[in-house]
Structure formats: structure tokens, C-alpha cells
Design a protein around this motif. Structure first.
Motif, PDB file in Angstrom:
ATOM      1  N   HIS A 279      32.297 -40.319   2.263  1.00  0.00           N
ATOM      2  CA  HIS A 279      32.766 -40.467   3.641  1.00  0.00           C
ATOM      3  C   HIS A 279      33.567 -39.258   4.128  1.00  0.00           C
ATOM      4  N   ILE A 280      33.733 -38.259   3.255  1.00  0.00           N
ATOM      5  CA  ILE A 280      34.420 -37.017   3.638  1.00  0.00           C
ATOM      6  C   ILE A 280      33.459 -35.863   3.404  1.00  0.00           C
ATOM      7  N   GLN A 281      33.206 -35.099   4.443  1.00  0.00           N
ATOM      8  CA  GLN A 281      32.236 -34.011   4.367  1.00  0.00           C
ATOM      9  C   GLN A 281      32.878 -32.691   4.774  1.00  0.00           C
ATOM     10  N   LEU A 282      32.572 -31.640   4.014  1.00  0.00           N
ATOM     11  CA  LEU A 282      33.030 -30.294   4.312  1.00  0.00           C
ATOM     12  C   LEU A 282      31.907 -29.541   5.005  1.00  0.00           C
ATOM     13  N   ILE A 283      32.191 -28.989   6.161  1.00  0.00           N
ATOM     14  CA  ILE A 283      31.191 -28.279   6.961  1.00  0.00           C
ATOM     15  C   ILE A 283      31.700 -26.865   7.213  1.00  0.00           C
ATOM     16  N   ALA A 284      30.810 -25.913   7.150  1.00  0.00           N
ATOM     17  CA  ALA A 284      31.184 -24.518   7.400  1.00  0.00           C
ATOM     18  C   ALA A 284      31.686 -24.355   8.832  1.00  0.00           C
ATOM     19  N   PRO A 285      32.542 -23.353   9.074  1.00  0.00           N
ATOM     20  CA  PRO A 285      33.028 -23.125  10.439  1.00  0.00           C
ATOM     21  C   PRO A 285      31.861 -22.933  11.414  1.00  0.00           C
ATOM     22  N   VAL A 286      32.027 -23.456  12.607  1.00  0.00           N
ATOM     23  CA  VAL A 286      31.012 -23.331  13.661  1.00  0.00           C
ATOM     24  C   VAL A 286      31.449 -22.200  14.577  1.00  0.00           C
ATOM     25  N   ARG A 287      30.725 -21.076  14.559  1.00  0.00           N
ATOM     26  CA  ARG A 287      31.121 -19.891  15.325  1.00  0.00           C
ATOM     27  C   ARG A 287      30.810 -20.032  16.810  1.00  0.00           C
ATOM     28  N   ASP A 288      29.772 -20.781  17.131  1.00  0.00           N
ATOM     29  CA  ASP A 288      29.422 -20.985  18.536  1.00  0.00           C
ATOM     30  C   ASP A 288      30.476 -21.878  19.181  1.00  0.00           C
ATOM     31  N   ARG A 289      31.237 -21.320  20.129  1.00  0.00           N
ATOM     32  CA  ARG A 289      32.365 -22.054  20.686  1.00  0.00           C
ATOM     33  C   ARG A 289      31.921 -23.290  21.468  1.00  0.00           C
ATOM     34  N   THR A 290      30.771 -23.215  22.130  1.00  0.00           N
ATOM     35  CA  THR A 290      30.280 -24.366  22.886  1.00  0.00           C
ATOM     36  C   THR A 290      29.926 -25.510  21.947  1.00  0.00           C
ATOM     37  N   GLU A 291      29.256 -25.192  20.848  1.00  0.00           N
ATOM     38  CA  GLU A 291      28.892 -26.221  19.879  1.00  0.00           C
ATOM     39  C   GLU A 291      30.138 -26.778  19.193  1.00  0.00           C
ATOM     40  N   PHE A 292      31.086 -25.893  18.881  1.00  0.00           N
ATOM     41  CA  PHE A 292      32.341 -26.345  18.280  1.00  0.00           C
ATOM     42  C   PHE A 292      33.061 -27.318  19.214  1.00  0.00           C
ATOM     43  N   ALA A 293      33.083 -27.007  20.512  1.00  0.00           N
ATOM     44  CA  ALA A 293      33.751 -27.880  21.476  1.00  0.00           C
ATOM     45  C   ALA A 293      33.059 -29.241  21.556  1.00  0.00           C
ATOM     46  N   ARG A 294      31.727 -29.269  21.424  1.00  0.00           N
ATOM     47  CA  ARG A 294      31.003 -30.536  21.422  1.00  0.00           C
ATOM     48  C   ARG A 294      31.368 -31.380  20.208  1.00  0.00           C
ATOM     49  N   ILE A 295      31.453 -30.746  19.052  1.00  0.00           N
ATOM     50  CA  ILE A 295      31.816 -31.467  17.829  1.00  0.00           C
ATOM     51  C   ILE A 295      33.225 -32.038  17.958  1.00  0.00           C
ATOM     52  N   LEU A 296      34.137 -31.209  18.448  1.00  0.00           N
ATOM     53  CA  LEU A 296      35.527 -31.636  18.569  1.00  0.00           C
ATOM     54  C   LEU A 296      35.642 -32.854  19.491  1.00  0.00           C
ATOM     55  N   ALA A 297      35.030 -32.769  20.657  1.00  0.00           N
ATOM     56  CA  ALA A 297      35.134 -33.856  21.640  1.00  0.00           C
ATOM     57  C   ALA A 297      34.429 -35.124  21.173  1.00  0.00           C
ATOM     58  N   SER A 298      33.526 -35.001  20.216  1.00  0.00           N
ATOM     59  CA  SER A 298      32.749 -36.162  19.767  1.00  0.00           C
ATOM     60  C   SER A 298      33.423 -36.927  18.640  1.00  0.00           C
ATOM     61  N   ALA A 299      34.547 -36.422  18.139  1.00  0.00           N
ATOM     62  CA  ALA A 299      35.320 -37.165  17.138  1.00  0.00           C
ATOM     63  C   ALA A 299      36.213 -38.184  17.844  1.00  0.00           C
ATOM     64  N   ASP A 300      36.906 -38.993  17.059  1.00  0.00           N
ATOM     65  CA  ASP A 300      37.825 -39.988  17.610  1.00  0.00           C
ATOM     66  C   ASP A 300      39.277 -39.528  17.557  1.00  0.00           C
ATOM     67  N   MET A 301      39.644 -38.813  16.502  1.00  0.00           N
ATOM     68  CA  MET A 301      40.998 -38.272  16.363  1.00  0.00           C
ATOM     69  C   MET A 301      40.929 -37.005  15.520  1.00  0.00           C
ATOM     70  N   MET A 302      41.890 -36.108  15.747  1.00  0.00           N
ATOM     71  CA  MET A 302      42.069 -34.976  14.836  1.00  0.00           C
ATOM     72  C   MET A 302      43.198 -35.292  13.873  1.00  0.00           C
ATOM     73  N   VAL A 303      43.008 -34.910  12.603  1.00  0.00           N
ATOM     74  CA  VAL A 303      44.070 -35.019  11.614  1.00  0.00           C
ATOM     75  C   VAL A 303      44.392 -33.611  11.127  1.00  0.00           C
ATOM     76  N   HIS A 304      45.687 -33.320  11.053  1.00  0.00           N
ATOM     77  CA  HIS A 304      46.141 -31.978  10.703  1.00  0.00           C
ATOM     78  C   HIS A 304      47.246 -32.108   9.666  1.00  0.00           C
ATOM     79  N   GLY A 305      47.194 -31.287   8.614  1.00  0.00           N
ATOM     80  CA  GLY A 305      48.125 -31.479   7.512  1.00  0.00           C
ATOM     81  C   GLY A 305      49.169 -30.416   7.319  1.00  0.00           C
ATOM     82  N   ALA A 306      49.081 -29.295   8.038  1.00  0.00           N
ATOM     83  CA  ALA A 306      49.910 -28.136   7.706  1.00  0.00           C
ATOM     84  C   ALA A 306      51.245 -28.153   8.434  1.00  0.00           C
ATOM     85  N   PRO A 307      52.366 -28.367   7.727  1.00  0.00           N
ATOM     86  CA  PRO A 307      53.672 -28.286   8.392  1.00  0.00           C
ATOM     87  C   PRO A 307      54.087 -26.847   8.655  1.00  0.00           C
TER      88      PRO A 307
END
Length: 402
Positions: A279-307
Motif C-alpha cells: 500500500h506504499i509505493q515509491l515513484i520517481a520524481p515527475v519533471r513535467d510540472r503539469t503532470e506533477f500538479a495533476r498527481i498532487l491535486a488527485s491525492a486526498d492529503m499530503m503528509v510531510h515528515g521533515a521538521p
């Protein structure tokens, strides 16, 4: 831009800014994205921009009237995607050749001292693209020693920063939490200038339910599961193993997937943390900014770990995409957390993260409604550059007037 802003220099061929950017990597990262946009917009502000970076080969790339000059340099031994200037003389030689009106230095390490010691008369700014104590020292000593004790042990670094503060005209900070740390550390020339997102790229309107279903299927989950997304390179300060542990714990008894977009020298440790979890998948960075924006908006939440995040730009992009964010309770990612736009967990604590994710899922409809409404007000990176260049021009104007 009116008055004494950067536009005042357009008729003379432009205020010439030389950016000594030691933290640039041609293979990606936030500074690369930042630098390329800076090259694109500089001319709009009457600025002639030259960015000088260490790289694999000598090279010059032209973007309008801006230039990216790469100087052949050794690779950084701890991360082979990066390079370092081999000596102060190299930096002094390029400044002698370029004769800038203003110098920006983008690393607090050796290049900052080299720029400070260059005997030319140009004013200069130190842009704090990294805060090493948070990124490295705290990561190893947190939990063993209190922060104030760690800072006392590394007072040599704060003394060094205070010396730089005395030699520079400005110290640029892009996050309130970093600005406070710098001022608390005795720096007197801190200038606040928040970063922002690429204009016209990120929007809740990019959401694609079919793409979301495919990403969940990649996580071996149905379309009615919750999809988390993480963005950032695979390096220890990003805390991906801790995030993975927290998400894994939160997934017990509920369908929950996590996509992590990124790569880096610590990929093996991140993959080990994932283990056999489908249920956890590692995907290479998406260089195309338009495609990256589509992926981002299609998630439900962002989780970030770096303090130790210096900017929290991935969280800013998530906010502009209408995503609620789950962030640690300190650092620049936490600076991005406005009321109703997400939740915070105890920094570096996987159990706390798991509990916060579990608490957030029932709140998702309300969180998303608030996040979508707030998305259009997200600051853009172009607003950041307008403020940056105008501030530099004001320093030059004041110096010339004196």
C-alpha cells in the motif's frame, strides 16, 4: 516596477546580479526548480542575472538575458548528485570577471565566507537555502539533548553566522520559523521573503478521479480508499522511514495508501522501510510540472515528515492544489499550516503521526472544503522574486546614494 525598484535599471542594461549557488544540482531538488524560475523572470524586473554553480562540466546556459554558468567541480562525497566549489579563488575569479552590481550567495558554508571576503565593492545578500543545524545536527541529537544544549555546543556555527551577518547587507529567510531562529541566534540583518508556487500550475481544478483511482490501484487499494502523497528527495532529513512507519500504523483497520514522489542517495533505506507493504509505493520524481500538479491535486492529503524543512515548498504546492496537509509541529512545513487546512503531529514521532492521520480521515470532507477555498490565495514564486529583486535594487540605490 516604479520608483527605485529593480525596473529602474532596465534602461542601463539591468542591475547585474551574480548568484553564487553552491547548493544547485542539475538532477533536481527544490533549489533547481527555484533557480530555473529565477532565470526565467529576472529580465521582467530589469535584472541581468548570472547564476554560477559547481557542476560536472564547464557550461553556459542562456535563458533570455540570464545565464546559468556551470564550473567543473568535484562531486560532493556524501551525495553524488551535488558538487562543490573547490576553492575560494574560483569564486573570487568569477566575481572579478563578472563585476556584479549585487551578489547573492545561496549557501551558508564555504562559499558564503568566500563571497564575504571578495574585495569588490558590490553589496551582497546571503540567502539561507539551508539551515544545517536543523537539517543535520538535530536529526542525530534530538531526543538525546535539549535544543538549547545542542545550540550551545555548536555556538561556533552561530558565531560564524553572526560574522557573516556583519559582512552581508541582507540575510534572506523564506520562513517565519527560520527567521526566528536566525534572530534568536543574534543575526541583525534578516529579511523575510516567503517563497511561493509556480503561477498557473497548481489548482484544485487539476484533480483527476481516474488518475486517483489508478494511483490507489498501484497501491493495491480500491477507489474508495484514502490516498496520501509525500514529495521530497530520499535523504535522511526528510524522515521518510518515520513517515512510512506512521502511515503503516495508521492503515491498520482502514484502507490507506501512500505515494512518495522522490529519489536520492538514501533510496535504499526508504525502500527497506517500505518492505513488503503493497500500500506504499515509491515513484520517481515527475519533471513535467503539469503532470506533477495533476498527481498532487488527485491525492486526498499530503503528509510531510521533515521538521528541518527550510521552505516547505511542497506543502505550499499542496495548499495551492487544495490538499489538506499533515506536518510536524515545527519547521517551515508547520509554517504552512493555517487553521482548518490540516493537522500537525509531534515532530519525529511515528506514533503521533499515525494518530493524527487516523483523526484526519473522518475530517477529510471539511478539511478539503476549507483547503479548496483557500487555494487561490496561495502566494506565487513570482511575488517572491518581485520582492527579492526590488529589495536588492533598494540596497544598491542606498549604497550609490551614500
Amino acid at each position: 516596477m516604479a520608483g527605485t525598484g529593480a525596473g529602474a535599471y532596465a534602461w542601463t542594461g539591468g542591475m547585474h546580479i551574480v548568484d553564487i549557488s553552491a547548493l544547485y544540482s542539475p538532477d533536481g531538488g527544490g533549489i533547481r526548480t527555484y533557480t530555473h524560475r529565477k532565470l526565467e523572470v529576472a529580465q521582467q524586473h530589469g535584472v541581468r542575472l548570472t547564476v554560477v554553480v559547481p557542476g560536472a562540466e564547464d557550461d553556459v546556459r542562456t535563458v533570455g538575458r540570464a545565464r546559468l554558468i556551470s564550473l567543473r567541480s568535484p562531486r560532493f562525497p556524501l551525495d553524488r548528485n551535488y558538487f562543490y566549489f573547490a576553492s575560494d579563488r574560483i569564486i573570487h575569479d568569477v566575481l572579478n570577471e563578472q563585476q556584479p552590481d549585487f551578489i547573492e550567495c545561496s549557501s551558508p558554508w564555504g562559499s558564503a565566507a568566500a563571497v564575504a571576503e571578495w574585495p569588490g565593492h558590490a553589496p551582497r545578500a546571503l540567502f539561507m537555502h539551508a539551515e544545517p543545524l536543523s537539517a543535520w545536527v538535530y536529526r542525530y541529537l534530538d531526543g538525546l539533548l535539549p535544543r538549547h544544549t545542542i545550540d550551545r555546543g555548536f555556538d561556533w556555527f552561530w558565531r560564524y553566522l553572526r560574522r557573516l551577518d556583519g559582512r552581508y547587507d541582507q540575510v534572506i529567510s523564506a520562513a517565519p520559523s527560520l527567521s526566528k531562529r536566525l534572530r534568536d541566534g543574534g543575526l541583525t540583518k534578516v529579511t523575510d521573503n516567503a517563497l511561493g508556487v509556480d503561477p498557473g500550475v497548481f489548482s484544485p481544478g487539476n484533480r483527476d478521479e481516474a488518475l486517483r483511482a489508478r494511483l490507489l490501484a498501484q497501491c493495491s487499494l480500491p477507489a474508495d480508499a484514502t490516498l496520501l502523497i509525500g514529495v521530497g528527495r530520499h535523504s535522511p532529513e526528510k524522515q521518510w522511514p518515520m513517515v512510512i512507519a506512521g502511515v503503516t500504523a495508521a492503515s491498520y483497520g482502514r484502507p490507506l495508501g501512500l505515494i512518495i514522489l522522490g529519489d536520492g542517495h538514501a533510496r535504499a533505506s526508504v525502500a527497506r522501510a517500505v518492505g513488503e507493504n503493497p500500500h506504499i509505493q515509491l515513484i520517481a520524481p515527475v519533471r513535467d510540472r503539469t503532470e506533477f500538479a495533476r498527481i498532487l491535486a488527485s491525492a486526498d492529503m499530503m503528509v510531510h515528515g521533515a521538521p528541518a524543512e527550510t521552505f516547505g515548498i511542497a506543502c505550499a504546492e499542496a495548499r495551492a492544489s487544495g490538499l489538506p496537509i499533515i506536518v510536524p509541529d515545527e519547521g517551515a512545513a508547520y509554517d504552512q499550516l493555517a487553521p482548518g487546512l490540516g493537522l500537525a503531529f509531534k515532530s519525529l514521532d511515528a506514533a503521533s503521526l499515525a494518530g493524527v492521520i487516523a483523526a484526519a480521515i473522518p475530517q477529510l470532507p471539511a478539511l478539503r472544503t476549507t483547503a479548496i477555498a483557500a487555494a487561490p490565495s496561495a502566494r506565487t514564486i513570482d511575488a517572491h522574486f518581485a520582492q527579492l529583486f526590488a529589495g536588492y535594487a533598494a540596497v544598491v540605490d542606498a549604497r550609490r546614494a551614500a
